[in-house]
Design an enzyme around this catalytic site. Sequence first.
Site, PDB file in Angstrom:
ATOM      1  N   GLU A 217       0.827  -1.228   0.000  1.00  0.00           N
ATOM      2  CA  GLU A 217       0.000   0.000   0.000  1.00  0.00           C
ATOM      3  C   GLU A 217       0.854   1.270   0.000  1.00  0.00           C
ATOM      4  O   GLU A 217       0.567   2.225   0.706  1.00  0.00           O
ATOM      5  CB  GLU A 217      -0.962   0.011   1.200  1.00  0.00           C
TER       6      GLU A 217
HETATM    7  C1  LIG Z   1       2.863  -9.619   1.269  1.00  0.00           C
HETATM    8  C2  LIG Z   1       2.583  -8.725   0.108  1.00  0.00           C
HETATM    9  C3  LIG Z   1       1.293  -8.604  -0.363  1.00  0.00           C
HETATM   10  C4  LIG Z   1       1.006  -7.805  -1.462  1.00  0.00           C
HETATM   11  N1  LIG Z   1      -0.272  -7.731  -1.890  1.00  0.00           N
HETATM   12  C5  LIG Z   1      -0.562  -6.980  -2.985  1.00  0.00           C
HETATM   13  C6  LIG Z   1      -1.889  -6.914  -3.488  1.00  0.00           C
HETATM   14  O1  LIG Z   1      -2.806  -7.504  -2.926  1.00  0.00           O
HETATM   15  N2  LIG Z   1      -2.132  -6.192  -4.610  1.00  0.00           N
HETATM   16  C7  LIG Z   1      -1.121  -5.523  -5.256  1.00  0.00           C
HETATM   17  O2  LIG Z   1      -1.372  -4.848  -6.250  1.00  0.00           O
HETATM   18  N3  LIG Z   1       0.135  -5.545  -4.785  1.00  0.00           N
HETATM   19  C8  LIG Z   1       0.449  -6.266  -3.684  1.00  0.00           C
HETATM   20  N4  LIG Z   1       1.743  -6.296  -3.202  1.00  0.00           N
HETATM   21  C9  LIG Z   1       2.775  -5.588  -3.955  1.00  0.00           C
HETATM   22  C10 LIG Z   1       3.214  -4.286  -3.311  1.00  0.00           C
HETATM   23  O3  LIG Z   1       2.244  -3.300  -3.491  1.00  0.00           O
HETATM   24  C11 LIG Z   1       4.559  -3.875  -3.938  1.00  0.00           C
HETATM   25  O4  LIG Z   1       5.516  -4.859  -3.620  1.00  0.00           O
HETATM   26  C12 LIG Z   1       5.017  -2.525  -3.440  1.00  0.00           C
HETATM   27  O5  LIG Z   1       4.196  -1.486  -3.918  1.00  0.00           O
HETATM   28  C13 LIG Z   1       6.458  -2.201  -3.877  1.00  0.00           C
HETATM   29  O6  LIG Z   1       6.583  -2.279  -5.265  1.00  0.00           O
HETATM   30  P1  LIG Z   1       7.682  -3.222  -5.902  1.00  0.00           P
HETATM   31  O7  LIG Z   1       7.650  -4.565  -5.244  1.00  0.00           O
HETATM   32  O8  LIG Z   1       7.483  -3.165  -7.368  1.00  0.00           O
HETATM   33  O9  LIG Z   1       9.044  -2.524  -5.481  1.00  0.00           O
HETATM   34  P2  LIG Z   1      10.036  -1.714  -6.441  1.00  0.00           P
HETATM   35  O10 LIG Z   1       9.272  -0.598  -7.102  1.00  0.00           O
HETATM   36  O11 LIG Z   1      10.781  -2.661  -7.295  1.00  0.00           O
HETATM   37  O12 LIG Z   1      10.990  -1.107  -5.333  1.00  0.00           O
HETATM   38  C14 LIG Z   1      12.256  -1.645  -4.934  1.00  0.00           C
HETATM   39  C15 LIG Z   1      12.992  -0.590  -4.139  1.00  0.00           C
HETATM   40  O13 LIG Z   1      13.260   0.558  -4.941  1.00  0.00           O
HETATM   41  C16 LIG Z   1      12.773   1.723  -4.335  1.00  0.00           C
HETATM   42  N5  LIG Z   1      12.200   2.605  -5.358  1.00  0.00           N
HETATM   43  C17 LIG Z   1      11.446   2.224  -6.425  1.00  0.00           C
HETATM   44  N6  LIG Z   1      11.077   3.309  -7.135  1.00  0.00           N
HETATM   45  C18 LIG Z   1      11.592   4.393  -6.508  1.00  0.00           C
HETATM   46  C19 LIG Z   1      11.525   5.816  -6.743  1.00  0.00           C
HETATM   47  N7  LIG Z   1      10.831   6.341  -7.752  1.00  0.00           N
HETATM   48  N8  LIG Z   1      12.148   6.635  -5.870  1.00  0.00           N
HETATM   49  C20 LIG Z   1      12.841   6.113  -4.836  1.00  0.00           C
HETATM   50  N9  LIG Z   1      12.928   4.794  -4.557  1.00  0.00           N
HETATM   51  C21 LIG Z   1      12.322   3.940  -5.388  1.00  0.00           C
HETATM   52  C22 LIG Z   1      11.691   1.267  -3.355  1.00  0.00           C
HETATM   53  O14 LIG Z   1      11.611   2.123  -2.243  1.00  0.00           O
HETATM   54  C23 LIG Z   1      12.197  -0.102  -2.914  1.00  0.00           C
HETATM   55  O15 LIG Z   1      13.058   0.039  -1.826  1.00  0.00           O
HETATM   56  C24 LIG Z   1       2.047  -7.079  -2.092  1.00  0.00           C
HETATM   57  C25 LIG Z   1       3.365  -7.167  -1.596  1.00  0.00           C
HETATM   58  C26 LIG Z   1       3.627  -7.975  -0.498  1.00  0.00           C
HETATM   59  C27 LIG Z   1       5.039  -8.011   0.036  1.00  0.00           C
END
Ligand SMILES: Cc1cc2nc3c(=O)[nH]c(=O)nc-3n(C[C@H](O)[C@H](O)[C@H](O)COP(=O)(O)OP(=O)(O)OC[C@H]3O[C@@H](n4cnc5c(N)ncnc54)[C@H](O)[C@@H]3O)c2cc1C
Length: 469
Positions: A217
């Site tokens: 979220e």
């Molecule tokens: C247990 C669990 C349940 C989940 N359930 C759902 C769900 O029901 N529905 C759903 O849609 N999603 C779900 N998610 C996904 C979750 O919303 C994402 O994992 C989260 O938003 C982070 O995105 P990402 O994994 O793509 O991280 P990434 O975007 O790959 O981020 C990796 C790192 O890079 C940093 N980063 C990335 N972009 C930037 C930027 N522009 N500026 C600075 N730093 C940056 C981030 O802070 C992070 O540290 C779930 C995740 C988990 C762990």
Amino acid sequence: VTTGDIGPKIGYNNMDNGYCSFNHVWIPRRNMAMRFAVVDEQGQYSKKRTTGSSSTAAADDSAAAKVAYITMMQVRAMICSSASTYLAMACTIVLRYSAVRHQGYDGNGTTEVPVLDYTQQQYRLLPLLAASYGFHFTGQYLNRRLRTVEGNLLNGTAHKVQVTDVHATSSALKSYMTTFTADGMEECRKACGGHGFLLSSGLPELYTTYLQNPTVEGDNHMLPQQVIKVLLKLVAVVRRGGGEEYESCDSYGLVPFLRQIISGKSSNNRASDATSLDSILDAFAYRAARLLESVATLLQSQIRNGVSQHDAWNHCLVEMARASKSYAQYLILRIYIQDGTQNPSLHVQAPEVNVLTDMARLLALYWMVQDSGDFLEDGYMKSMDWARKALLVSLSTVRPNAVPLVDAWDFSDFRLKSTLGRFDGNVYEAIMDATQREPLNRSDPGPAYEPHLKRLIVGGVGAARRSRL
Ligand SMILES: Cc1cc2nc3c(=O)[nH]c(=O)nc-3n(C[C@H](O)[C@H](O)[C@H](O)COP(=O)(O)OP(=O)(O)OC[C@H]3O[C@@H](n4cnc5c(N)ncnc54)[C@H](O)[C@@H]3O)c2cc1C
């Protein structure tokens, strides 16, 4: 349509998170929820206009676009409330255990000391206890505020600044409270010493299940950008001499301090011994306003020097995170003081209010000492010595109430599932009992005896051979 399970996770494994991919799948247009935005049969997207009565409401019609955020903000508000619950559960386990666990002797060398009587243990745990209560009031406040804004959105009286303000509030709080809670729960586990490493302590399961919250979220390191994006508009408004339109907003508390900073006037009563809660809260508001204003100045100076908008923004991310965290701490303390210590409708008596006040002060002092550089670097505070001393006094004030305060949460043993955090304090019996359920302990001697150990013991290892020693 291809679906599947994503596999085992670090925790939260009762939830079978899945994946899903669509290849040339058509979904009928009528399946789209089109209350506030519409896609017509030609594929054109448009926003629906709200039916506000006042001209301001009509002018603020774009606020309806923000309704899309409401669900996400509601989930963030729930996450903030659950931060309190999880932190309180971890505190219940560790504080009960710390009252039972004795190590070392008192000054007379006769009586063993509960580890909770060591100031180091108190410093690690009592601010977490205080935060669990502060987060409770903050979660409730955020839910109330969202309901108000949502109501205003639906009846067309919402103002854009109000909607973006609650977006900043929920983003700042979600980001900070879940980071603090996850770190705090891990500290609770470590503060149980070796027994905190036991699965039967309940802490590893509790903690690893919680760990998703800093990511989901809105990743906690991304959200500060959302917070600052909103608050930079406030800085611009105050620089132009405005700010009163923010009166019903959370960020309005920063306005007097922003005015003071922007006008270059130094405060006459800069605290060096701010022991009253109000002056401590002023210090947090001032610090948040100063860090926010300095992000605005840094961003402008980058752009003035010809740096692109994108690179300038990237350059400021670390300072944005600092400003967002300081804003969250200010909000939490303000809500804690208002709703937990000055709220006549809270059904508690004066002694409870005193205890809540002690805890609010403890948390404020703890955060201040932790980030003392922020309060000292522009001379707002002359020294932190007073705060360190006051923090020690606060710890000793809260200590006698620590166990009653976790008992007051009324978590059942069934819910805590912890050998260390039991209500009756019978920790060692519970640990031994848990070991009896281990498969390796079902037989005596254990299953390794017959195939491996017996031949080493019966007859003796060295019976047939001489020892090389
Ligand atoms: C247990 C669990 C349940 C989940 N359930 C759902 C769900 O029901 N529905 C759903 O849609 N999603 C779900 N998610 C996904 C979750 O919303 C994402 O994992 C989260 O938003 C982070 O995105 P990402 O994994 O793509 O991280 P990434 O975007 O790959 O981020 C990796 C790192 O890079 C940093 N980063 C990335 N972009 C930037 C930027 N522009 N500026 C600075 N730093 C940056 C981030 O802070 C992070 O540290 C779930 C995740 C988990 C762990």
